[in-house]
Design a protein around this motif. Structure first.
Motif, PDB file in Angstrom:
ATOM      1  N   GLY A 165       0.792  -1.219   0.000  1.00  0.00           N
ATOM      2  CA  GLY A 165       0.000   0.000   0.000  1.00  0.00           C
ATOM      3  C   GLY A 165       0.823   1.268   0.000  1.00  0.00           C
ATOM      4  N   GLY A 166       0.281   2.319  -0.604  1.00  0.00           N
ATOM      5  CA  GLY A 166       0.992   3.591  -0.658  1.00  0.00           C
ATOM      6  C   GLY A 166       1.275   4.172   0.712  1.00  0.00           C
ATOM      7  N   GLY A 167       0.375   3.923   1.665  1.00  0.00           N
ATOM      8  CA  GLY A 167       0.604   4.421   3.019  1.00  0.00           C
ATOM      9  C   GLY A 167       1.866   3.850   3.647  1.00  0.00           C
ATOM     10  N   ALA A 168       2.179   2.598   3.328  1.00  0.00           N
ATOM     11  CA  ALA A 168       3.394   1.971   3.868  1.00  0.00           C
ATOM     12  C   ALA A 168       4.641   2.657   3.337  1.00  0.00           C
ATOM     13  N   TRP A 169       4.620   3.010   2.044  1.00  0.00           N
ATOM     14  CA  TRP A 169       5.770   3.713   1.467  1.00  0.00           C
ATOM     15  C   TRP A 169       5.912   5.100   2.088  1.00  0.00           C
ATOM     16  N   MET A 170       4.810   5.771   2.312  1.00  0.00           N
ATOM     17  CA  MET A 170       4.870   7.086   2.936  1.00  0.00           C
ATOM     18  C   MET A 170       5.413   6.992   4.365  1.00  0.00           C
ATOM     19  N   PHE A 171       5.008   5.944   5.084  1.00  0.00           N
ATOM     20  CA  PHE A 171       5.514   5.751   6.447  1.00  0.00           C
ATOM     21  C   PHE A 171       7.021   5.528   6.428  1.00  0.00           C
ATOM     22  N   LEU A 172       7.505   4.741   5.447  1.00  0.00           N
ATOM     23  CA  LEU A 172       8.941   4.518   5.316  1.00  0.00           C
ATOM     24  C   LEU A 172       9.665   5.831   5.043  1.00  0.00           C
ATOM     25  N   TRP A 173       9.126   6.645   4.130  1.00  0.00           N
ATOM     26  CA  TRP A 173       9.738   7.939   3.836  1.00  0.00           C
ATOM     27  C   TRP A 173       9.774   8.826   5.075  1.00  0.00           C
ATOM     28  N   PHE A 174       8.694   8.803   5.845  1.00  0.00           N
ATOM     29  CA  PHE A 174       8.648   9.623   7.048  1.00  0.00           C
ATOM     30  C   PHE A 174       9.699   9.153   8.061  1.00  0.00           C
ATOM     31  N   LEU A 175       9.845   7.838   8.220  1.00  0.00           N
ATOM     32  CA  LEU A 175      10.849   7.323   9.157  1.00  0.00           C
ATOM     33  C   LEU A 175      12.257   7.758   8.747  1.00  0.00           C
ATOM     34  N   ILE A 176      12.562   7.655   7.456  1.00  0.00           N
ATOM     35  CA  ILE A 176      13.879   8.070   6.966  1.00  0.00           C
ATOM     36  C   ILE A 176      14.081   9.565   7.213  1.00  0.00           C
ATOM     37  N   GLY A 177      13.060  10.364   6.894  1.00  0.00           N
ATOM     38  CA  GLY A 177      13.174  11.800   7.080  1.00  0.00           C
ATOM     39  C   GLY A 177      13.314  12.186   8.534  1.00  0.00           C
ATOM     40  N   PHE A 178      12.518  11.561   9.401  1.00  0.00           N
ATOM     41  CA  PHE A 178      12.557  11.903  10.825  1.00  0.00           C
ATOM     42  C   PHE A 178      13.884  11.491  11.443  1.00  0.00           C
ATOM     43  N   ALA A 179      14.371  10.293  11.083  1.00  0.00           N
ATOM     44  CA  ALA A 179      15.668   9.847  11.599  1.00  0.00           C
ATOM     45  C   ALA A 179      16.787  10.764  11.104  1.00  0.00           C
ATOM     46  N   SER A 180      16.715  11.186   9.854  1.00  0.00           N
ATOM     47  CA  SER A 180      17.729  12.107   9.323  1.00  0.00           C
ATOM     48  C   SER A 180      17.699  13.433  10.069  1.00  0.00           C
ATOM     49  N   LEU A 181      16.491  13.920  10.370  1.00  0.00           N
ATOM     50  CA  LEU A 181      16.370  15.174  11.116  1.00  0.00           C
ATOM     51  C   LEU A 181      16.970  15.051  12.507  1.00  0.00           C
ATOM     52  N   LEU A 182      16.707  13.944  13.189  1.00  0.00           N
ATOM     53  CA  LEU A 182      17.258  13.762  14.535  1.00  0.00           C
ATOM     54  C   LEU A 182      18.782  13.701  14.512  1.00  0.00           C
ATOM     55  N   VAL A 183      19.318  12.862  13.621  1.00  0.00           N
ATOM     56  CA  VAL A 183      20.773  12.689  13.573  1.00  0.00           C
ATOM     57  C   VAL A 183      21.444  13.947  13.032  1.00  0.00           C
ATOM     58  N   GLY A 184      20.938  14.461  11.903  1.00  0.00           N
ATOM     59  CA  GLY A 184      21.536  15.656  11.316  1.00  0.00           C
ATOM     60  C   GLY A 184      21.423  16.861  12.224  1.00  0.00           C
ATOM     61  N   GLY A 185      20.280  17.017  12.888  1.00  0.00           N
ATOM     62  CA  GLY A 185      20.127  18.122  13.822  1.00  0.00           C
ATOM     63  C   GLY A 185      21.097  18.026  14.985  1.00  0.00           C
ATOM     64  N   PHE A 186      21.298  16.808  15.485  1.00  0.00           N
ATOM     65  CA  PHE A 186      22.257  16.601  16.574  1.00  0.00           C
ATOM     66  C   PHE A 186      23.659  16.991  16.134  1.00  0.00           C
ATOM     67  N   TRP A 187      24.038  16.566  14.919  1.00  0.00           N
ATOM     68  CA  TRP A 187      25.361  16.935  14.398  1.00  0.00           C
ATOM     69  C   TRP A 187      25.504  18.446  14.260  1.00  0.00           C
ATOM     70  N   LEU A 188      24.490  19.089  13.725  1.00  0.00           N
ATOM     71  CA  LEU A 188      24.582  20.531  13.484  1.00  0.00           C
ATOM     72  C   LEU A 188      24.684  21.309  14.787  1.00  0.00           C
ATOM     73  N   LEU A 189      24.011  20.840  15.824  1.00  0.00           N
ATOM     74  CA  LEU A 189      24.087  21.536  17.099  1.00  0.00           C
ATOM     75  C   LEU A 189      25.466  21.372  17.753  1.00  0.00           C
ATOM     76  N   LEU A 190      26.225  20.389  17.272  1.00  0.00           N
ATOM     77  CA  LEU A 190      27.581  20.184  17.792  1.00  0.00           C
ATOM     78  C   LEU A 190      28.639  20.624  16.799  1.00  0.00           C
ATOM     79  N   MET A 191      28.243  21.421  15.789  1.00  0.00           N
ATOM     80  CA  MET A 191      29.188  21.881  14.792  1.00  0.00           C
ATOM     81  C   MET A 191      30.234  22.789  15.417  1.00  0.00           C
ATOM     82  N   PRO A 192      31.411  22.936  14.778  1.00  0.00           N
ATOM     83  CA  PRO A 192      32.427  23.843  15.302  1.00  0.00           C
ATOM     84  C   PRO A 192      31.845  25.246  15.504  1.00  0.00           C
ATOM     85  N   GLN A 193      32.232  25.885  16.579  1.00  0.00           N
ATOM     86  CA  GLN A 193      31.654  27.182  16.924  1.00  0.00           C
ATOM     87  C   GLN A 193      31.922  28.197  15.827  1.00  0.00           C
TER      88      GLN A 193
END
Length: 235
Positions: A206-234
């Motif tokens: 189902g299309g909803g399953a693909w959308m859920f997968l996309w959301f998981l990838i996006g949300f995980a990227s936001l968490l990890v990428g946001g964490f990295w950016l907050l620890l970027m060199p001053q």
């Protein structure tokens, strides 16, 4: 694990890097505000269609071209087998490409390679430009590339880092909003030919399953990428 969290927290608090946090807040505001989101959504569309194009080529399909439209929609046309893994991965790639580009950029920025991130983005835009087949698409890519080029040529290293962080935040946050927009369109029956629905017809999932997968990838990227950016060199 506790020690890792304490060290990361201490680094964040000691760095005083409020600028990275402010860049994140600005990115959220740009994405959530309709007035700024509509023009800036072109950047997300470029990344989305670029993802389709790259995976199409990697899967052995022939890339015929990319079209970017003034309503911020886009279309990537490739030829090859109408069924099979190549077509599935090509359709799958668009939505995650935005978030994964933001994640990769965040890694470069936090590794003190902001200029690499800017020039890498420009190089990718040049490749997309070669595949664009309409005037509005050419204009969108040139404006985006020109803005990044101006920052990389004219800005000082601290400003380069800050602008690169803002771009990464925007891709990480902006990669999620189109998924929610697609969900609303599908509920109204206005997206019968969307990537999710084409994948559903090809795979039986189902299309909803693909959308859920996309959301998981996006949300995980936001968490990890946001964490990295907050620890970027001053900056």
């Amino acid at each position: 694990m506790d020690e890792l969290v304490r060290n990361a927290t201490a680094r964040l608090l000691d760095s005083g890097n409020v600028a990275a946090l402010i860049a994140g807040v600005i990115a959220f505001a740009l994405v959530l505000n309709r007035g700024t989101w509509l023009p800036l959504r072109n950047v997300v569309t470029i990344a989305h269609e670029g993802g389709h194009a790259v995976v199409a080529l990697l899967s052995g399909r022939k890339l015929n071209g990319i079209r970017l439209h003034s309503d911020t929609s886009g279309l990537t046309v490739s030829t090859g087998r109408a069924h099979g893994p190549g077509m599935v991965f090509t359709l799958l790639a668009g939505y995650p490409a935005v978030s994964l580009l933001g994640l990769g950029g965040a890694w470069l920025v936090t590794s003190d390679r902001a200029r690499w991130m800017l020039w890498g983005s420009i190089a990718l835009l040049v490749l997309v430009l070669l595949a664009v087949r309409n005037a509005y698409g050419v204009l969108s890519v040139l404006v985006t590339g020109g803005a990044l080029g101006a920052v990389s040529w004219l800005a000082s290293p601290p400003w380069q880092a800050l602008c690169a962080a803002l771009v990464c935040w925007f891709l990480l946050v902006g990669g999620l909003r189109p998924i929610s927009e697609l969900g609303r369109k599908r509920r109204r029956g206005r997206a019968g030919d969307s990537d999710a629905d084409q994948l559903a017809r090809l795979t039986g999932i189902g299309g909803g399953a693909w959308m859920f997968l996309w959301f998981l990838i996006g949300f995980a990227s936001l968490l990890v990428g946001g964490f990295w950016l907050l620890l970027m060199p001053q900056v």
